[in-house]
Design a protein around this motif. Structure first.
Motif, PDB file in Angstrom:
ATOM      1  N   ASN A 207     113.182 108.185  90.757  1.00  0.00           N
ATOM      2  CA  ASN A 207     113.850 108.228  89.590  1.00  0.00           C
ATOM      3  C   ASN A 207     115.081 109.221  89.720  1.00  0.00           C
ATOM      4  OD1 ASN A 207     111.996 106.410  88.444  1.00  0.00           O
ATOM      5  ND2 ASN A 207     110.530 107.946  87.746  1.00  0.00           N
ATOM      6  N   LYS A 211     118.855 108.586  89.316  1.00  0.00           N
ATOM      7  CA  LYS A 211     119.813 109.355  88.359  1.00  0.00           C
ATOM      8  C   LYS A 211     120.930 109.986  88.765  1.00  0.00           C
ATOM      9  CE  LYS A 211     118.988 113.627  86.695  1.00  0.00           C
ATOM     10  NZ  LYS A 211     118.043 114.905  86.022  1.00  0.00           N
ATOM     11  N   GLU A 259     111.276 112.696  88.786  1.00  0.00           N
ATOM     12  CA  GLU A 259     111.835 113.180  87.393  1.00  0.00           C
ATOM     13  C   GLU A 259     110.949 112.069  86.607  1.00  0.00           C
ATOM     14  OE1 GLU A 259     115.363 114.376  85.091  1.00  0.00           O
ATOM     15  OE2 GLU A 259     114.756 114.875  87.287  1.00  0.00           O
ATOM     16  N   GLN A 260     110.992 112.515  85.312  1.00  0.00           N
ATOM     17  CA  GLN A 260     110.072 111.765  84.375  1.00  0.00           C
ATOM     18  C   GLN A 260     111.037 111.081  83.386  1.00  0.00           C
ATOM     19  OE1 GLN A 260     106.779 111.162  84.504  1.00  0.00           O
ATOM     20  NE2 GLN A 260     107.276 112.333  86.456  1.00  0.00           N
ATOM     21  N   PRO A 261     110.660 109.751  83.065  1.00  0.00           N
ATOM     22  CA  PRO A 261     111.645 108.840  82.002  1.00  0.00           C
ATOM     23  C   PRO A 261     111.997 109.521  81.002  1.00  0.00           C
ATOM     24  CG  PRO A 261     110.040 107.519  83.491  1.00  0.00           C
ATOM     25  CD  PRO A 261     109.716 108.650  83.605  1.00  0.00           C
TER      26      PRO A 261
END
Length: 261
Positions: A207, A211, A259-261
């Motif tokens: 993730n 990004k 990384e968290q959505p």
């Protein structure tokens, strides 16, 4: 490959073998990529019967070395004739000139290449490993999960951008000779090390890396990654059964560390 100097005389080049664990790319992958990029045949204990026993025999407390080599501490280990050496940067420093993976007629080039490889290994391999084992390597991840969550946040927000930014600067520097490769305008083992490290952190933090790539940050770094990935020999290797799948080794995918959505 030419034969290493020793007291023994041989009429044929000795077999060259990578000694490493099975079932993971790990640190041995940097050595494999060097062989594969150069198109050199090599033995790989990870693909051999009784692989674990072969690795353990090399690092056993009972191994005191031989007339030519002290005992290695840990894999990856390279065996070439009478020579037995360990440590990824040391192995690549030995192999680089023999495989054409450092510039010719450049007496200082091998040290520049090695410095770049060491930097990639420091920030994108060793530190990536410490994210999921920040307290002790002898503990399970689950025993240090709270600390790993804190470490992962710092790694994503501070350390990863620092190293990616550094290599973007290297690729923009005059010694890069055009920005396609890290040094001297040609493929070196530093490019292979950086490729593998980038591939590893992409597996570990998909993730976050998505990004970063979607934001068009570090374009030269990711162009180099794709360039190495598309190298004919590397491309064929990555599609082969010789390429080990990621598992519980240096680069691990724990979704909660990403990384968290």
């Amino acid at each position: 490959m030419s034969e290493p100097s020793s007291k023994r005389q041989k009429t044929e080049p000795p077999e060259i073998t990578l000694v490493y664990w099975p079932g993971m790319p790990g640190r041995g992958e940097h050595v494999r990529l060097a062989f594969e990029a150069a198109g050199v045949e090599y033995g790989d204990t990870a693909l051999q019967k009784d692989c674990v026993d072969k690795v353990l025999a090399h690092i056993s407390d009972k191994n005191i070395g031989d007339d030519f080599s002290p005992p290695p501490f840990a894999p990856p280990i390279l065996r070439h004739g009478d020579l037995t050496i360990s440590q990824v940067p040391n192995i690549l420093l030995y192999l680089g000139p023999k495989l054409g993976l450092v510039p010719e007629n450049d007496p200082n080039g091998v040290y520049y290449v090695n410095g770049l490889a060491l930097t990639a290994l420091d920030g994108l391999s060793n530190e990536a490993h410490d994210v999921h084992h920040p307290v002790a390597t002898t503990l399970y991840y689950e025993d240090q999960k709270d600390e790993a969550l804190r470490k992962a946040e710092d790694y994503r927000n501070n350390r990863l951008p620092k190293f990616l930014g550094y290599f973007e600067r290297v690729l923009s520097s005059e010694p890069s000779k055009g920005g396609e490769y890290l040094y001297a305008g040609q493929l070196t083992y530093a490019d292979l090390v950086l490729f593998q490290c980038l591939d590893g952190v992409t597996f570990a933090f998909p993730n976050y890396i998505k990004k970063v790539r979607d934001s068009d940050k570090y374009p030269k770094v990711w162009a180099l990654y794709e360039r190495v990935k598309g190298h004919e020999r590397i491309k064929n290797y990555l599609a082969s059964e010789r390429r080990q799948e990621y598992s519980l080794c240096i680069w691990r995918n724990y979704p909660e560390l990403d990384e968290q959505p």
